[in-house]
Enzyme design. Structure first.
Site, mmCIF file in Angstrom:
data_model
loop_
_atom_site.group_PDB
_atom_site.id
_atom_site.type_symbol
_atom_site.label_atom_id
_atom_site.label_comp_id
_atom_site.label_asym_id
_atom_site.label_seq_id
_atom_site.Cartn_x
_atom_site.Cartn_y
_atom_site.Cartn_z
ATOM 1 N N ALA A 1 -7.004 1.659 1.137
ATOM 2 C CA ALA A 1 -7.276 2.708 2.117
ATOM 3 C C ALA A 1 -6.476 2.381 3.378
ATOM 4 O O ALA A 1 -6.119 1.221 3.616
ATOM 5 C CB ALA A 1 -8.769 2.761 2.420
ATOM 6 N N GLY B 1 -8.515 0.229 -2.267
ATOM 7 C CA GLY B 1 -8.570 1.579 -2.821
ATOM 8 C C GLY B 1 -7.504 1.826 -3.887
ATOM 9 O O GLY B 1 -7.667 2.709 -4.731
ATOM 10 N N GLU C 1 -8.934 0.427 -6.981
ATOM 11 C CA GLU C 1 -10.035 1.340 -7.351
ATOM 12 C C GLU C 1 -9.492 2.628 -7.966
ATOM 13 O O GLU C 1 -10.064 3.163 -8.913
ATOM 14 C CB GLU C 1 -10.896 1.628 -6.115
ATOM 15 C CG GLU C 1 -11.689 0.388 -5.687
ATOM 16 C CD GLU C 1 -12.326 0.520 -4.317
ATOM 17 O OE1 GLU C 1 -11.596 0.826 -3.352
ATOM 18 O OE2 GLU C 1 -13.537 0.318 -4.195
ATOM 19 N N GLU D 1 -11.278 -6.422 0.420
ATOM 20 C CA GLU D 1 -12.003 -5.793 1.536
ATOM 21 C C GLU D 1 -12.796 -6.763 2.381
ATOM 22 O O GLU D 1 -12.981 -6.541 3.580
ATOM 23 C CB GLU D 1 -12.943 -4.693 1.004
ATOM 24 C CG GLU D 1 -12.251 -3.424 0.542
ATOM 25 C CD GLU D 1 -11.791 -3.455 -0.900
ATOM 26 O OE1 GLU D 1 -11.764 -4.541 -1.513
ATOM 27 O OE2 GLU D 1 -11.444 -2.388 -1.422
HETATM 28 N N1 DAK Z 1 -3.339 0.402 5.431
HETATM 29 C C1 DAK Z 1 -2.444 0.732 6.388
HETATM 30 N N2 DAK Z 1 -1.220 0.179 6.483
HETATM 31 C C2 DAK Z 1 -0.883 -0.728 5.558
HETATM 32 C C3 DAK Z 1 -1.761 -1.135 4.518
HETATM 33 C C4 DAK Z 1 -3.060 -0.508 4.471
HETATM 34 N N3 DAK Z 1 -3.958 -0.766 3.515
HETATM 35 N N4 DAK Z 1 -1.152 -2.079 3.771
HETATM 36 C C5 DAK Z 1 0.071 -2.250 4.304
HETATM 37 N N5 DAK Z 1 0.243 -1.455 5.388
HETATM 38 C C6 DAK Z 1 1.428 -1.335 6.246
HETATM 39 C C7 DAK Z 1 1.593 -2.565 7.136
HETATM 40 O O1 DAK Z 1 0.789 -2.453 8.281
HETATM 41 C C8 DAK Z 1 3.079 -2.505 7.434
HETATM 42 O O2 DAK Z 1 3.297 -1.530 8.436
HETATM 43 P P1 DAK Z 1 4.366 -1.807 9.631
HETATM 44 O O3 DAK Z 1 3.919 -3.086 10.259
HETATM 45 O O4 DAK Z 1 5.694 -1.912 8.923
HETATM 46 O O5 DAK Z 1 4.243 -0.605 10.503
HETATM 47 C C9 DAK Z 1 3.683 -1.970 6.143
HETATM 48 O O6 DAK Z 1 2.612 -1.334 5.441
HETATM 49 C C10 DAK Z 1 4.262 -3.061 5.252
HETATM 50 O O7 DAK Z 1 3.243 -4.041 5.063
HETATM 51 P P2 DAK Z 1 3.475 -5.605 5.364
HETATM 52 O O8 DAK Z 1 4.518 -5.801 6.412
HETATM 53 O O9 DAK Z 1 2.134 -6.207 5.589
HETATM 54 O O10 DAK Z 1 4.091 -6.071 3.972
HETATM 55 P P3 DAK Z 1 3.967 -7.513 3.305
HETATM 56 O O11 DAK Z 1 4.895 -7.486 2.153
HETATM 57 O O12 DAK Z 1 4.131 -8.591 4.307
HETATM 58 O O13 DAK Z 1 2.452 -7.587 2.751
HETATM 59 C C11 DAK Z 1 0.472 -6.754 1.677
HETATM 60 C C12 DAK Z 1 2.019 -6.714 1.765
HETATM 61 C C13 DAK Z 1 0.034 -5.672 0.676
HETATM 62 C C14 DAK Z 1 0.031 -8.130 1.117
HETATM 63 C C15 DAK Z 1 -0.152 -6.537 3.071
HETATM 64 O O14 DAK Z 1 0.434 -5.345 3.614
HETATM 65 C C16 DAK Z 1 -1.632 -6.353 3.053
HETATM 66 O O15 DAK Z 1 -2.383 -7.324 2.941
HETATM 67 N N6 DAK Z 1 -2.061 -5.085 3.186
HETATM 68 C C17 DAK Z 1 -3.491 -4.770 3.271
HETATM 69 C C18 DAK Z 1 -4.086 -4.842 1.910
HETATM 70 C C19 DAK Z 1 -5.567 -4.560 1.980
HETATM 71 O O16 DAK Z 1 -6.340 -5.250 2.609
HETATM 72 N N7 DAK Z 1 -5.932 -3.555 1.263
HETATM 73 C C20 DAK Z 1 -7.322 -3.144 1.171
HETATM 74 C C21 DAK Z 1 -7.527 -2.120 2.225
HETATM 75 S S1 DAK Z 1 -9.237 -1.812 2.384
HETATM 76 C C22 DAK Z 1 -14.407 2.741 3.123
HETATM 77 C C23 DAK Z 1 -14.208 3.160 1.869
HETATM 78 C C24 DAK Z 1 -13.269 2.543 1.077
HETATM 79 C C25 DAK Z 1 -12.549 1.507 1.551
HETATM 80 C C26 DAK Z 1 -12.767 1.101 2.806
HETATM 81 C C27 DAK Z 1 -13.686 1.694 3.580
HETATM 82 N N8 DAK Z 1 -15.280 3.427 4.041
HETATM 83 C C28 DAK Z 1 -16.530 2.813 4.331
HETATM 84 C C29 DAK Z 1 -14.581 4.136 5.076
HETATM 85 C C30 DAK Z 1 -11.502 0.880 0.851
HETATM 86 C C31 DAK Z 1 -10.853 -0.041 1.583
HETATM 87 C C32 DAK Z 1 -9.588 -0.610 1.313
HETATM 88 O O17 DAK Z 1 -8.847 -0.212 0.448
#
Ligand code: DAK
Length: 261
Positions: free
Chosen positions: A67, A112, A115, A135
């Site tokens: 997400a 997400g 998921e 998460e």
């Molecule tokens: N959201 C927004 N931007 C993201 C992103 C994300 N999930 N993942 C990556 N980006 C963006 C980065 O901020 C970066 O943007 P700039 O800095 O260039 O502007 C760009 O994509 C490239 O990412 P990185 O520079 O970080 O690239 P790396 O190769 O160094 O790292 C990575 C890749 C995938 C390991 C890293 O980007 C990372 O850890 N990303 C986050 C992964 C993550 O935590 N995903 C889970 C998200 S939480 C809910 C319902 C459902 C959910 C949540 C809440 N409600 C209650 C509302 C579900 C939640 C999730 O999915």
């Protein structure tokens, strides 16, 4: 075919390929994108021209990295709940679509993204794919069905391990755990996924639809109820023209020409 801001849609020979197209943020899902996926799935449901759906991410690095954290950060509690329910609903619509859906996992499938892949019927992963539910790093838990679908696919203990630790799951591990159904070279991913889609299209659509319903609905029932559901689903296939055509084609030693009726 509808034009959408965050998705690419291509319909070719019965295969609808939906590409999440936000490569600058690794195809992270904001609410607008989730709503567009809902529109795309509605189109897939309603169009007779669509036989199989493929979902993938733009670029070589990521399927969907979760997400959109930047958008989530600013949500109020009830807005967060609305977003969770939106994601849950959209992924259920993918899961319950009466046509097969294949996830072509071409890189990160995190949060997400994992998921969404799990809501698809089949996951074909490139060797560089990485799955995960990170998460808890953000102070939340999986909110688009991850706490429910991951244990159903890989078992309760492993699901707890990967959700608690946020450790990423490699493509090979995902295959070993039953999270990925096939692992292929990155450059071959779309070729292999389209081959799989074409193989599914050659089968009887009513039978695929009923098998999908029997598996999806039966998995959460006790065995006797699941078996009873299967008997009803089987009976529906028996009433189909596809069944008559399939059996005639076998006896007449020719290829079946299924109409999905
Ligand atoms: N959201 C927004 N931007 C993201 C992103 C994300 N999930 N993942 C990556 N980006 C963006 C980065 O901020 C970066 O943007 P700039 O800095 O260039 O502007 C760009 O994509 C490239 O990412 P990185 O520079 O970080 O690239 P790396 O190769 O160094 O790292 C990575 C890749 C995938 C390991 C890293 O980007 C990372 O850890 N990303 C986050 C992964 C993550 O935590 N995903 C889970 C998200 S939480 C809910 C319902 C459902 C959910 C949540 C809440 N409600 C209650 C509302 C579900 C939640 C999730 O999915």
């Amino acid at each position: 075919m509808v034009e959408l801001k965050n998705l690419l849609m291509e319909l070719e020979e019965g295969i609808l390929t939906i590409t999440i197209n936000r490569p600058k943020v690794l195809n992270a899902l904001n609410t607008e994108t989730l709503n567009e996926i809902r529109t795309a799935i509605k189109e897939a449901r309603e169009s007779d021209a669509v036989k199989v759906v493929i979902i993938t991410g733009a670029g070589e690095k990521s399927f969907v990295a979760g997400a959109d954290i930047a958008q989530m950060r600013d949500l109020e509690v009830l807005e967060g709940r609305t977003m969770t329910m939106l994601g849950q609903d959209v992924f259920s619509e993918i899961e319950n679509l009466d046509k097969p859906v294949i996830a072509a996992v071409n890189g990160y499938a995190l949060g997400g993204g994992c998921e969404m892949a799990m809501a698809c019927d089949i996951r074909i992963a490139s060797k560089n794919a990485k799955f995960g539910q990170p998460e808890v790093n953000l102070g939340i838990i999986p909110g688009f069905g991850g706490t429910q679908r991951l244990p159903r696919l890989i078992g309760k203990g492993r699901a707890k391990y990967y959700i608690f630790t946020s450790e990423m799951i490699t493509a090979q591990e995902a295959y070993n755990f039953g999270l990925a159904d096939k692992v292929v070279d990155p450059e071959e991913l779309m070729v292999k996924v389209k081959e799989a889609a074409k193989a599914l299209m050659a089968k009887a659509p009513v039978a695929i639809m009923m098998a999908k319903r029997a598996i999806n609905n039966g998995i959460d029932m006790d065995l006797d109820s699941g078996i009873a559901y299967e008997a009803e689903a089987y009976t529906t296939t028996f009433a189909s023209q596809d069944r008559v055509e399939g059996m005639n084609a076998f006896v007449e030693k020719r290829k079946a020409n299924f109409q999905g009726k």
